[in-house]
Enzyme design. Structure first.
Site, PDB file in Angstrom:
ATOM      1  N   LYS A  11      80.305   1.787 -41.412  1.00  0.00           N
ATOM      2  CA  LYS A  11      80.088   0.791 -40.362  1.00  0.00           C
ATOM      3  C   LYS A  11      79.356   1.472 -39.199  1.00  0.00           C
ATOM      4  O   LYS A  11      79.727   2.575 -38.795  1.00  0.00           O
ATOM      5  CB  LYS A  11      81.447   0.218 -39.914  1.00  0.00           C
ATOM      6  CG  LYS A  11      81.349  -1.097 -39.193  1.00  0.00           C
ATOM      7  CD  LYS A  11      82.663  -1.854 -39.226  1.00  0.00           C
ATOM      8  CE  LYS A  11      82.547  -3.133 -38.419  1.00  0.00           C
ATOM      9  NZ  LYS A  11      83.703  -4.016 -38.590  1.00  0.00           N
ATOM     10  N   GLU A  34      96.175 -14.617 -42.699  1.00  0.00           N
ATOM     11  CA  GLU A  34      96.880 -15.472 -41.735  1.00  0.00           C
ATOM     12  C   GLU A  34      98.011 -16.256 -42.390  1.00  0.00           C
ATOM     13  O   GLU A  34      99.063 -16.472 -41.775  1.00  0.00           O
ATOM     14  CB  GLU A  34      95.891 -16.429 -41.060  1.00  0.00           C
ATOM     15  CG  GLU A  34      94.954 -15.756 -40.062  1.00  0.00           C
ATOM     16  CD  GLU A  34      93.769 -15.042 -40.702  1.00  0.00           C
ATOM     17  OE1 GLU A  34      93.601 -15.157 -41.930  1.00  0.00           O
ATOM     18  OE2 GLU A  34      93.019 -14.365 -39.973  1.00  0.00           O
ATOM     19  N   ARG A  81      93.957 -21.384 -40.910  1.00  0.00           N
ATOM     20  CA  ARG A  81      94.107 -20.981 -42.305  1.00  0.00           C
ATOM     21  C   ARG A  81      95.583 -20.956 -42.733  1.00  0.00           C
ATOM     22  O   ARG A  81      95.886 -21.031 -43.915  1.00  0.00           O
ATOM     23  CB  ARG A  81      93.478 -19.606 -42.499  1.00  0.00           C
ATOM     24  CG  ARG A  81      93.360 -19.265 -43.937  1.00  0.00           C
ATOM     25  CD  ARG A  81      92.377 -18.176 -44.203  1.00  0.00           C
ATOM     26  NE  ARG A  81      91.016 -18.663 -44.236  1.00  0.00           N
ATOM     27  CZ  ARG A  81      89.981 -17.919 -44.586  1.00  0.00           C
ATOM     28  NH1 ARG A  81      90.161 -16.667 -44.923  1.00  0.00           N
ATOM     29  NH2 ARG A  81      88.772 -18.424 -44.596  1.00  0.00           N
TER      30      ARG A  81
HETATM   31  C1  LIG Z   1      90.113 -15.636 -41.563  1.00  0.00           C
HETATM   32  C2  LIG Z   1      89.587 -14.631 -40.578  1.00  0.00           C
HETATM   33  N1  LIG Z   1      90.459 -13.853 -39.918  1.00  0.00           N
HETATM   34  C3  LIG Z   1      90.004 -12.950 -39.025  1.00  0.00           C
HETATM   35  C4  LIG Z   1      88.672 -12.820 -38.785  1.00  0.00           C
HETATM   36  C5  LIG Z   1      88.173 -11.873 -37.725  1.00  0.00           C
HETATM   37  N2  LIG Z   1      87.345 -10.819 -38.336  1.00  0.00           N
HETATM   38  C6  LIG Z   1      86.027 -10.891 -38.298  1.00  0.00           C
HETATM   39  S1  LIG Z   1      85.287  -9.608 -39.042  1.00  0.00           S
HETATM   40  C7  LIG Z   1      86.765  -8.933 -39.421  1.00  0.00           C
HETATM   41  C8  LIG Z   1      86.817  -7.641 -40.182  1.00  0.00           C
HETATM   42  C9  LIG Z   1      86.125  -7.758 -41.499  1.00  0.00           C
HETATM   43  O1  LIG Z   1      86.196  -6.543 -42.170  1.00  0.00           O
HETATM   44  P1  LIG Z   1      85.315  -6.348 -43.442  1.00  0.00           P
HETATM   45  O2  LIG Z   1      85.388  -7.537 -44.312  1.00  0.00           O
HETATM   46  O3  LIG Z   1      85.700  -5.059 -44.055  1.00  0.00           O
HETATM   47  O4  LIG Z   1      83.833  -6.294 -42.881  1.00  0.00           O
HETATM   48  P2  LIG Z   1      83.134  -5.128 -42.028  1.00  0.00           P
HETATM   49  O5  LIG Z   1      83.126  -5.595 -40.613  1.00  0.00           O
HETATM   50  O6  LIG Z   1      83.881  -3.881 -42.229  1.00  0.00           O
HETATM   51  O7  LIG Z   1      81.756  -5.071 -42.604  1.00  0.00           O
HETATM   52  C10 LIG Z   1      87.814  -9.703 -38.944  1.00  0.00           C
HETATM   53  C11 LIG Z   1      89.234  -9.373 -39.072  1.00  0.00           C
HETATM   54  C12 LIG Z   1      87.803 -13.683 -39.476  1.00  0.00           C
HETATM   55  N3  LIG Z   1      86.496 -13.674 -39.264  1.00  0.00           N
HETATM   56  N4  LIG Z   1      88.285 -14.565 -40.370  1.00  0.00           N
END
Ligand SMILES: Cc1ncc(C[n+]2csc(CCOP(=O)(O)OP(=O)(O)O)c2C)c(N)n1
Ligand SMILES: CC(=O)[C@@H](O)[C@H](O)COP(=O)(O)O
Ligand SMILES: [Mg+2]
Length: 642
Positions: A289, A375, A403
């Site tokens: 990242k 969630e 959700r």
């Molecule tokens: C249902 C839901 N819960 C929480 C989030 C907040 N959120 C956005 S990005 C993220 C992290 C995602 O991690 P990953 O899938 O590994 O992607 P990366 O940013 O590491 O590329 C979170 C928790 C979301 N977008 N959707």
């Protein structure tokens, strides 16, 4: 300082079709240019940076190998889609990113044919891609045609139940489907949970025989220029993990992990998969990242989201804050109670920093639970904690609580369990737009029997609501508060427990009563001041509770005034509807009483500043003032006095 990078190759790209003319070496250079372009663009607008930087090579490779928009590339969450936007005809609009009338920060079907599926909430990509794959095989009609369906999903998003539901179904249906697991060992915070540990263990696995064989056979199928790359891929595959991975048990072929920043690995593997895949296949790609931008790589969150910044120094350009954020106020108030009550515990679904629970985790690690992006589980886990005698504070953004709604109804409300819901980002949030707006929680919670639903009018009220929730043991209770800074009001040293279902009168006047629920109170007061200048002194009240309603207060406001106006930061069907029901049932309308309910309009409001969004919604001081004048039939233009 902002710098505009030299981008000779990128300048030749109008659409992904242009990538087909580049050699592999040029694609590698293109990726480099795309990275600097992404950094430059986000430095001017702010936004999600780290995730996009981590998939620059993957984005180039996908668009070079596959044929979008016929092939459907579906980005999970889609906060990593900026490089994809730049390559798909939206480069010149990047300066408008996340602004009013500008590009969305996420993929959006209405924005581009290259965005086959919109997202911003996580873990939906495999389901959507499977839908495209099945539609393709059943002859569904699609304007852009049908090709491959490719889901790109992060390791954080992969932890959610929905991703597993989709894989379970995909493994059964056996359609050709490509899932790319973009594993940067990061969510927003460092990843949590057993799946994350499992993925790390895969790095040390055995070679994947089946894919090695496929790759070997595929070499001769490829055009001459690709053969060398494919041979290298084959060599690389010798060192790959596998045999009996979780994904294979679910019916996927598994390839990986491969280095997602090495085009010499990505291109041949994707080409081979494109040539050879027959059923569902998962390609495990290891990335970093924030890759390639030192300040992002060094940041605790991998540069997940940023304000505008100076490219050279990485320094962010944030407006100075005048008051503590609601999130911080909640977090500190909760710490205050946890200090004297060891039954208080806190639950977050992958948002420890966003919800302020990072502070709780530091102070009380054994009572703080980051359950990952889950969630539904967060809600039922909280219900179990409550049933087991703990006092759980389940802290979620309003939009993500959606959700877990069945869990709220079935596991919490029906069983009358005292789960405390701390609902952050309530109301319109600004740059993240419609997908992140906390518009519905009042409506979907206040209709549940036995639920207590509160909204804080300011940060001092929030402190009282945390105290009220901590003391409330007889059933579920929720309190909502917005993104951003408080109003700068004087803060109480400790929260005081509010009487359940009792509002407060802020100031007394005549003719019209304005009854606010939540932080629109500030706008209500501004409107009242302006009306005062016209000779109208209104009554202002803060409802505090949408459920149970302060029936006595509301009925007496109705009795003492010509008209009543409610104002809330929520969709139709919420506080105002409950008030209308109360007034109707008590015959208040029978004599021609005037009532208006100011709610979010029945549209999805695109990203803009929160102020602009509330203007569009008609919920700012000007609109409140206009509503009162209209109710009293007073001309709004000119200087006619009431
Ligand atoms: C249902 C839901 N819960 C929480 C989030 C907040 N959120 C956005 S990005 C993220 C992290 C995602 O991690 P990953 O899938 O590994 O992607 P990366 O940013 O590491 O590329 C979170 C928790 C979301 N977008 N959707
Ligand atoms: C992509 C996503 O869902 C989060 O990154 C979100 O943008 C966070 O917004 P906040 O800044 O309100 O925490
Ligand atoms: Mg990740």
């Amino acid at each position: 300082m902002t710098t505009h990078p030299e981008t000779p190759l990128l300048d030749r790209v109008q659409s992904p079709a242009d990538l087909k003319r580049f050699s592999d070496a040029e694609l590698t250079r293109l990726a480099h240019e795309l990275r600097t372009e992404t950094i430059s663009a986000v430095s001017m607008t702010g936004g999600h940076l780290g995730a996009g930087l981590g998939v620059v090579e993957l984005t180039v490779a996908l668009h070079a190998v596959f044929d979008a928009p016929r092939d459907k590339i579906i980005w999970d969450v889609s906060h990593q889609c900026y490089p994809h936007k730049i390559l798909t005809g939206r480069r010149d609009r990047m300066p408008t990113l996340r602004q009013k009338d500008g590009l969305s920060g996420f993929t959006k079907r209405s924005e581009s044919p290259y965005d086959p599926f919109g997202a911003a909430h996580s873990s939906t990509s495999i389901s959507a891609a499977l839908g495209f794959a099945v539609a393709r095989d059943l002859g569904g009609l699609c304007e852009t045609g049908h090709g491959d369906a490719i889901a790109v999903i992060g390791d954080g998003a992969m932890s959610a139940g929905m991703a597993f539901e989709a894989m379970n179904n995909a493994g059964h249906l056996k359609r050709r489907l490509i899932v790319i697991l973009n594993d940067n060992e990061m969510s927003i915070a460092p990843p949590v949970g057993a799946l994350s540990s499992y993925l790390s263990r895969l790095y040390a696995g055995e070679p994947f025989q089946e894919f090695k064989a496929a790759a070997k056979g595929a070499v001769s199928l490829l055009p001459e220029p690709f053969q060398e790359g494919a041979r290298r891929a084959k060599e690389m595959l010798k060192g790959m993990a596998v045999g009996g991975t979780l994904f294979e048990e679910l019916g996927f072929s598994y390839v990986g992990p491969i280095d997602g920043h090495d085009m010499d690995q990505l291109l041949p593997v994707l080409r081979t998969v494109q040539q050879r895949a027959s059923g569902p296949i998962l390609i495990h790609v290891a990335t970093k990242k924030g890759k390639g931008y030192a300040p992002a790589e060094a940041a605790r969150d991998g540069g997940h989201a940023t304000a505008r910044f100076d490219v050279v120094t990485g320094a962010q350009k944030k407006a100075p804050s005048n008051a503590p954020s609601y999130t911080k106020v909640f977090a500190n108030a909760l710490l205050d109670h946890a200090a004297t009550d060891d039954k208080i515990c806190a639950i977050t679904a992958a948002m420890p920093d966003g919800t302020g629970l990072d502070l709780f985790a530091e102070r009380y690690p054994s009572r703080c639970f980051d359950v990952g992006i889950a969630e539904q589980h967060a809600v039922t886990f909280s219900a179990g904690l409550a049933a087991g005698g703990m006092k759980p504070f389940c802290a979620l953004y309003s939009t993500f609580l959606q959700r877990g709604y069945d869990q709220v109804v079935h596991d919490v409300a029906i069983q009358r369990l005292p789960v405390r819901f701390a609902i952050d980002r309530a109301g319109l949030v600004g740059a993240d737009g419609a997908t992140h707006a906390g518009s519905y929680d009042i409506a979907y919670l206040a209709n549940l029997p036995g639920f207590v639903v509160m909204a804080a009018a300011d940060e001092a009220e929030l402190v009282h609501m945390v105290a009220t929730a901590a003391a409330h043991d007889t059933g579920p209770i929720a309190f909502r508060y917005p993104r951003g800074e408080g109003q700068g009001v004087e803060m109480p040293e400790h929260g005081e427990v509010l009487e359940i279902g009792k509002g407060r009168i802020i100031s007394r006047g005549a003719r019209v009563a304005l009854l606010s629920f939540g932080t629109r109170l500030g706008e209500v007061q501004k409107a009242a001041e302006s009306l005062n200048a016209r000779g109208l002194t209104l009554t202002i009240a803060d409802a505090r509770f949408a459920k149970p309603l302060d029936e006595d207060m509301i009925l007496s406001l109705a009795a003492d005034h010509e008209a009543l106006v409610t104002i809330e930061e929520g969709a139709i069907g919420g506080f105002g509807s409950h008030v209308a029901q109360l007034l109707a049932e008590n015959g208040v309308f029978d004599g021609g009483f005037k009532y208006r309910s100011m709610v979010l309009p029945d549209i999805f409001i695109d990203q803009a500043s929160p102020e602009d969004m509330y203007r569009v919604a008609g919920l700012d001081a000007k609109h409140i003032e206009a509503k009162v004048l209209e109710l009293l039939d007073i001309a709004q233009i000119g200087d006619r006095r009431a």
